[in-house]
Design a protein around this motif. Structure first.
Motif, mmCIF file in Angstrom:
data_model
loop_
_atom_site.group_PDB
_atom_site.id
_atom_site.type_symbol
_atom_site.label_atom_id
_atom_site.label_comp_id
_atom_site.label_asym_id
_atom_site.label_seq_id
_atom_site.Cartn_x
_atom_site.Cartn_y
_atom_site.Cartn_z
ATOM 1 N N ARG A 98 16.234 -19.102 15.872
ATOM 2 C CA ARG A 98 15.865 -18.825 17.063
ATOM 3 C C ARG A 98 15.912 -17.124 17.377
ATOM 4 O O ARG A 98 17.026 -16.531 17.237
ATOM 5 N N PRO A 99 14.669 -16.638 17.655
ATOM 6 C CA PRO A 99 14.719 -15.173 17.777
ATOM 7 C C PRO A 99 15.418 -14.763 19.054
ATOM 8 O O PRO A 99 15.482 -15.518 20.152
ATOM 9 N N LEU A 100 16.025 -13.447 19.071
ATOM 10 C CA LEU A 100 16.574 -13.027 20.217
ATOM 11 C C LEU A 100 15.649 -12.806 21.385
ATOM 12 O O LEU A 100 14.519 -12.444 21.051
ATOM 13 N N PRO A 101 16.035 -13.011 22.724
ATOM 14 C CA PRO A 101 15.160 -12.608 23.603
ATOM 15 C C PRO A 101 14.471 -11.099 23.520
ATOM 16 O O PRO A 101 15.272 -10.323 23.057
ATOM 17 N N ALA A 102 13.513 -10.846 23.962
ATOM 18 C CA ALA A 102 12.960 -9.446 23.762
ATOM 19 C C ALA A 102 13.762 -8.342 24.397
ATOM 20 O O ALA A 102 14.249 -7.156 24.029
ATOM 21 N N GLU A 103 14.312 -8.804 25.595
ATOM 22 C CA GLU A 103 15.134 -7.822 26.613
ATOM 23 C C GLU A 103 16.330 -7.551 25.510
ATOM 24 O O GLU A 103 16.794 -6.246 25.561
ATOM 25 N N LEU A 104 16.843 -8.580 25.084
ATOM 26 C CA LEU A 104 18.112 -8.309 24.287
ATOM 27 C C LEU A 104 17.830 -7.413 23.141
ATOM 28 O O LEU A 104 18.701 -6.318 22.659
ATOM 29 N N THR A 105 17.046 -7.807 22.453
ATOM 30 C CA THR A 105 16.435 -6.878 21.246
ATOM 31 C C THR A 105 16.201 -5.668 21.577
ATOM 32 O O THR A 105 16.700 -4.758 20.800
ATOM 33 N N ALA A 106 15.736 -5.292 22.626
ATOM 34 C CA ALA A 106 15.469 -3.813 23.084
ATOM 35 C C ALA A 106 16.832 -3.264 23.438
ATOM 36 O O ALA A 106 16.908 -1.921 23.196
ATOM 37 N N PHE A 107 17.596 -4.030 24.088
ATOM 38 C CA PHE A 107 19.010 -3.434 24.489
ATOM 39 C C PHE A 107 20.012 -3.083 23.224
ATOM 40 O O PHE A 107 20.325 -2.060 23.029
ATOM 41 N N LEU A 108 19.806 -3.932 22.316
ATOM 42 C CA LEU A 108 20.619 -3.562 20.716
ATOM 43 C C LEU A 108 19.906 -2.564 20.337
ATOM 44 O O LEU A 108 20.501 -1.667 19.540
ATOM 45 N N ASP A 128 18.471 0.159 21.520
ATOM 46 C CA ASP A 128 18.608 1.293 22.297
ATOM 47 C C ASP A 128 19.726 2.182 22.339
ATOM 48 O O ASP A 128 20.327 2.913 23.171
ATOM 49 N N GLY A 129 20.743 1.808 21.382
ATOM 50 C CA GLY A 129 22.215 2.454 21.421
ATOM 51 C C GLY A 129 22.971 1.883 20.330
ATOM 52 O O GLY A 129 22.508 1.027 19.621
ATOM 53 N N GLY A 136 33.647 4.134 24.220
ATOM 54 C CA GLY A 136 32.625 4.386 24.113
ATOM 55 C C GLY A 136 31.770 3.225 23.895
ATOM 56 O O GLY A 136 30.580 3.504 23.194
ATOM 57 N N HIS A 137 31.746 2.132 23.972
ATOM 58 C CA HIS A 137 31.012 0.834 23.571
ATOM 59 C C HIS A 137 30.364 0.507 24.646
ATOM 60 O O HIS A 137 30.895 0.325 25.599
ATOM 61 N N ARG A 138 29.108 0.069 24.371
ATOM 62 C CA ARG A 138 28.312 -0.795 25.450
ATOM 63 C C ARG A 138 28.880 -2.016 25.418
ATOM 64 O O ARG A 138 29.523 -2.626 24.466
ATOM 65 N N VAL A 139 28.507 -2.962 26.519
ATOM 66 C CA VAL A 139 28.972 -4.335 26.492
ATOM 67 C C VAL A 139 27.847 -5.363 26.612
ATOM 68 O O VAL A 139 26.994 -4.946 27.703
ATOM 69 N N LEU A 140 28.060 -6.535 26.088
ATOM 70 C CA LEU A 140 27.204 -7.662 26.304
ATOM 71 C C LEU A 140 28.071 -8.775 27.107
ATOM 72 O O LEU A 140 29.192 -9.094 26.241
#
Length: 398
Positions: A226-236, A238-239, A268-272
């Motif tokens: 399954r492809p990752l959702p577009a919003e998640l792909t953009a988040f990944l 972006d940093g 310094g890490h972003r979080v999901l």
């Protein structure tokens, strides 16, 4: 065409490995049906794969999301009702089949149903800790006390006594009605003398134990394209790689999710944050629902989770460091220990964890040498367990 009945009861971590086996059996020409809880996410998923769903037992999601954990008395009643349901449902579900594959100790009726119908019976578990061995203690079982200060052999004897106290009388009553002899040790009867272990032989090996012929096939997984959702792909994109915090069907101990976010951000890490069945949410975090972990985990800095067999296996295959914070139930503490033993992350005891301990765990998991070990381990993890098991089963039936 060979018919196979697969049966389990539990959360997604219990169901998905059998789904993987079902898909491989179908590819080899077998006719497969599967007993699961009646939750729509299970029955719809099976129907979508062309697998006949056979609902059995109460919905499991409602049980997991209850405001308070069930009492010991409620668990006793719940287990007894599940046994009665299995004897009511499994005989008809097994008609036309050549084999019954049962996953988990909750499948107390399955071997008797197979025996009465003259079918091949296979018991499977997803972690070595679930099978008796002097090399480890029994896993924690909800509603039953967990003794300490005694040898593993003694703890396994006590475990068998508790299973007998719960199930022996009703099981033997049903066996008598089927014209079958009584069993003395219910747990070992369910396990059979030749259980299968659907766990990776590197990540979770079986310790050689006399008296039990364990067939280790490798973990039962299937590709999740399954492809990752577009919003998640953009988040990944972006940093830098974020830290994943998710606990599947389990509600984590209080403050664990928030502490994990704070510890990640302090480095310094972003979080999901994965919502999971508990509806987990942390302010100002990118929250996700059900996505392909196989596509996601390789793009992360670390995975913080509860120690489920599937999550541990997927993270190990992705070569990503892990921080495992299990509650004391089933095989979660075992997988936490395996992560620590392989030095591909850190493990904590969820109910007693502190922020300081979690901070130290993050230091270990996010160290470059930990990531290097995780990458090295990933190269050794097998992905053909379900295919191996399907071929073995059908070869034995032939």
């Amino acid at each position: 065409m060979t018919g196979v009945l697969l049966s389990t009861y539990g959360t997604r971590g219990d169901v998905e490995p059998l789904v993987a086996l079902a898909v491989e059996l179908q590819a080899l020409g077998a006719d497969v049906r599967m007993c699961t809880p009646p939750d729509e996410e299970f029955t719809d998923r099976l129907a979508g794969l062309g697998i006949e769903p056979v609902p059995a037992g109460p919905p499991v999601r409602a049980l997991m999301r209850a405001a308070a954990p069930p009492t010991a008395a409620e668990l006793t009643r719940y287990r007894t009702e599940l046994l009665e349901t299995q004897f009511a449902v499994l005989p008809a579900a097994a008609e036309g089949c050549a084999a019954v594959v049962a996953a988990g100790l909750a499948q107390v009726a399955a071997r008797s149903v197979a025996e009465a119908a003259g079918l091949r019976y296979v018991y499977v578990t997803y972690a070595a800790v679930n099978l008796p061995s002097p090399h480890h203690a029994p896993p924690p079982r909800p509603g039953w006390p967990e003794p300490s200060g005694v040898a593993n052999e003694t703890r396994w004897e006590q475990d068998a006594q508790r299973v007998n106290a719960q199930f022996r009388e009703p099981l033997n009553a049903h066996r008598a009605a089927l014209g079958l002899p009584p069993v003395a040790n219910v747990r070992d009867h369910v396990y059979s003398p030749r259980p299968w272990l659907a766990a990776d032989p590197v990540l979770g090996p079986w310790p050689d134990t006399p008296g039990l012929e364990v067939v280790q096939t490798g973990a039962w997984t299937q590709p999740d394209e399954r492809p990752l959702p577009a919003e998640l792909t953009a988040f990944l994109a972006d940093g830098p790689p974020p830290v994943y915090v998710g606990f599947g069907s389990i509600g984590p101990a209080p403050d664990i999710a928030r502490w994990s976010v704070e510890a990640s951000r302090a480095r310094g890490h972003r979080v999901l944050v994965s919502r999971g069945w508990a509806g987990l949410a942390v302010d100002d975090c990118f929250a996700i629902g059900d996505v392909s972990h196989q596509r996601l985990f390789g793009r992360l800095a670390a995975v913080v989770h509860h120690g489920g067999a599937g999550t541990t296996q997927t993270a190990a295959r992705a070569g990503v460091p892990q921080v495992v914070v299990p509650i004391r139930v089933a095989d979660n503490p075992y997988w936490a220990g395996q992560v620590a033993a392989h030095e591909v992350g850190a493990a904590l005891d969820g109910p007693t964890a502190t922020y300081e301990a979690l901070t130290a765990a993050f230091e270990t998991a996010l160290a470059p040498e930990t990531r290097a070990r995780a990458k090295a381990l990933a190269a050794k993890i097998r992905a053909d367990g379900a295919k191996t098991a399907a071929r073995l089963l059908l070869d034995e039936l032939r």
